[in-house]
Design a protein around this motif. Sequence first.
Motif, short mmCIF file in Angstrom:
data_model
loop_
_atom_site.label_atom_id
_atom_site.label_comp_id
_atom_site.label_asym_id
_atom_site.label_seq_id
_atom_site.Cartn_x
_atom_site.Cartn_y
_atom_site.Cartn_z
N PHE A 2 0.81 -1.05 0.10
CA PHE A 2 0.02 0.11 0.04
C PHE A 2 0.80 1.24 0.09
CE2 PHE A 2 -2.44 3.42 1.77
CZ PHE A 2 -3.71 3.43 1.03
N ARG A 43 -0.36 2.86 -3.25
CA ARG A 43 -1.32 3.67 -2.87
C ARG A 43 -2.57 2.72 -2.92
NH1 ARG A 43 0.97 5.45 0.88
NH2 ARG A 43 -0.97 6.60 1.39
N TYR A 44 -2.85 1.42 -3.07
CA TYR A 44 -3.85 0.71 -2.92
C TYR A 44 -3.59 -0.86 -2.46
CZ TYR A 44 -2.33 -1.54 -7.51
OH TYR A 44 -1.59 -2.20 -8.23
N ASN A 45 -4.63 -1.29 -2.00
CA ASN A 45 -4.16 -2.89 -1.51
C ASN A 45 -4.01 -3.91 -2.30
OD1 ASN A 45 -4.43 -2.07 1.53
ND2 ASN A 45 -6.49 -1.77 1.52
N SER A 59 -4.83 -7.79 -3.70
CA SER A 59 -5.81 -8.52 -3.82
C SER A 59 -5.88 -9.63 -2.47
CB SER A 59 -6.08 -9.35 -5.13
OG SER A 59 -5.04 -10.12 -5.23
#
Length: 251
Positions: free
Chosen positions: A29, A33-35, A37
């Motif tokens: 992250f 800047r995103y998780n 899967s």
Amino acid sequence: MRLYAGSSEEFIADSVNNRIADKLKTAFFGEFRYNPSPGEVSSWRNSLRALSQVFQYGEFRRHGVLLEYELPLTSKRLDCLITGRDNLLNDQAAIIELKQWEKCEEGDAERIVTFVGGNNRDVLHPSVQVGQYRRYLADYQPAFYEGESPIGLRACSYLHNYTPKDGDALFALQYAPYIKECPLFTGDDVAKLTGFLREFLVKGDDQHALRRILEGKFRPSKKLLDHVGKVLEGKPEYVLLDEQLVAFERV
């Protein structure tokens, strides 16, 4: 870019205490800047726990461990890179490609297998895949080609859930040259895997080789520039990765 770097002892402790997947998720992250899967997180948890058991069994101490190390100019990441020294105190490293496969079928092209699980799909044989990663990294990372004592680099794959049957497609004759170059180990091969790694990762190095890799600035080697020259002469020399090589085999 890498999501984890530390000693073999730290890696084993993080895996045993079920922290490794969370650490990778947090680092992922922070980088993207995103998780990741849920499937990728689950894969980290299962595969890295199995690998930590290998390192425990082989008593790897004071070695360096890199996880999810990104190959330059690509989105591909190495599952694991472990570093240490051989009997002559030369820096050495090994790429370990991890798979959760349980079954596959022989492909209809020389370097392809059909992965059986969920939606069947054609992918590179694990020994081919990790061999291409090794060639690519050796061409771009100065630690592996510069100076009087470049780091030695080997590669293998570990299919920790796989139990081969007699005449298993994974070991079909067409894949033999690739397996010889980059060995493949299945779930009951822990002793063989540790034996392979111990041939050249005899001693820990307190992460010396790991630091050389992390501090190196990616740039093409003379060998890669020679490849480019051959391409200009009409000779196919590029190191193709994953889907690129699958497509090439199909063509």
